[in-house]
Design a protein around this motif. Structure first.
Motif: not given
Length: 268
Positions: A111-121
């Protein structure tokens, strides 16, 4: 372990063939060991067909090749004879099917956690901006107790700070005068209508101040007995002695020499 000759073959054993070739070449075991770097006990063991000290078939074949070349023998037939006497060379395991299976196995994606964090922000920032925009569009505001409630008064620009005006020094009140020590003389000089030059000394003649007093600045001096003042451009200053204002200090441009002691203001 000595194998000896096969009953159906007149050829000497592998170890015996190496020994015979060494003797025919007039080489000692020590000379063969020095030229091949194979230890002397191991050379003796191989010549006796004892390969248990070699560490395995792979190392035994390597020693045989080295010793055969040292005694001028073709290592190929010796290796074939060794394999025949020791069960033959094992067949290599084909690696192609295993390789094909590994190649077609799908790779598990992490899973791409970086992309998930950016989307959440981005989602949080968008929600906050939408909320602020909605509140501004409905005209709602935060009421502050004691604030200005006049709807006709224009609101200040959010990026413009209100202009700061210099506040005049407040005149001493009765309570301030009562708080001053009565056994001392306290003098405060304020540059009110321009700049002035002042000099102040205590009762012992010690210089307390000697310099320029600019407009808006103030100086305060205290002594137990007396303070002597020299005011240049006396009309530009505002003078308080022991908490009370001295109404007439001097004219514009005049130089005044004044002396004050504890109690009510009295010019010396």
């Amino acid at each position: 372990m000595s194998i000896g000759n096969s009953p159906t073959d007149d050829r000497p054993s592998v170890g015996r063939a190496i020994q015979q070739a060494r003797v025919a070449a007039r080489l000692t075991v020590e000379e063969v060991s020095a030229s091949t770097r194979v230890r002397i006990p191991l050379v003796h063991a191989i010549e006796q067909d004892d390969f248990s000290r070699c560490g395995g078939d792979v190392y035994a074949r390597g020693h045989l090749r080295t010793l055969a070349r040292a005694v001028h023998l073709d290592p190929g037939p010796l290796i074939e004879q060794y394999d025949a006497e020791h069960g033959g060379r094992p067949e290599p395991t084909p690696a192609a099917p295993l390789f094909e299976a590994e190649r077609i196995r799908p790779e598990r994606r992490r899973p791409n956690w970086t992309a998930a964090m950016v989307a959440a922000i981005v989602a949080v920032v968008g929600f906050v901006g939408f909320t602020l925009f909605s509140d501004g569009g409905q005209g709602g505001g935060i009421s502050v107790a004691g604030g200005d409630t006049n709807p006709d008064k224009p609101a200040p620009h959010p990026h413009t700070a209100p202009a700061e005006h210099p506040r005049p020094d407040p005149e001493p009140s009765d309570s301030a005068i009562a708080g001053l020590p009565k056994d001392k003389v306290t003098i405060k000089v304020i540059g009110r209508d321009g700049q002035s030059w002042i000099s102040a000394k205590d009762a012992n003649g010690k210089l307390l101040e000697d310099g320029l007093l600019r407009q808006g600045e103030s100086k305060t001096f205290t002594d137990k007995e007396r303070i002597d003042l020299v005011l240049g451009n006396a009309g530009a200053v505002q003078l308080y002695v022991n908490g009370k204002e001295v109404k007439e200090v001097g004219d514009q441009g005049s130089v005044e020499r004044l002396s004050y002691t504890p109690g009510d203001p009295q010019a010396g």
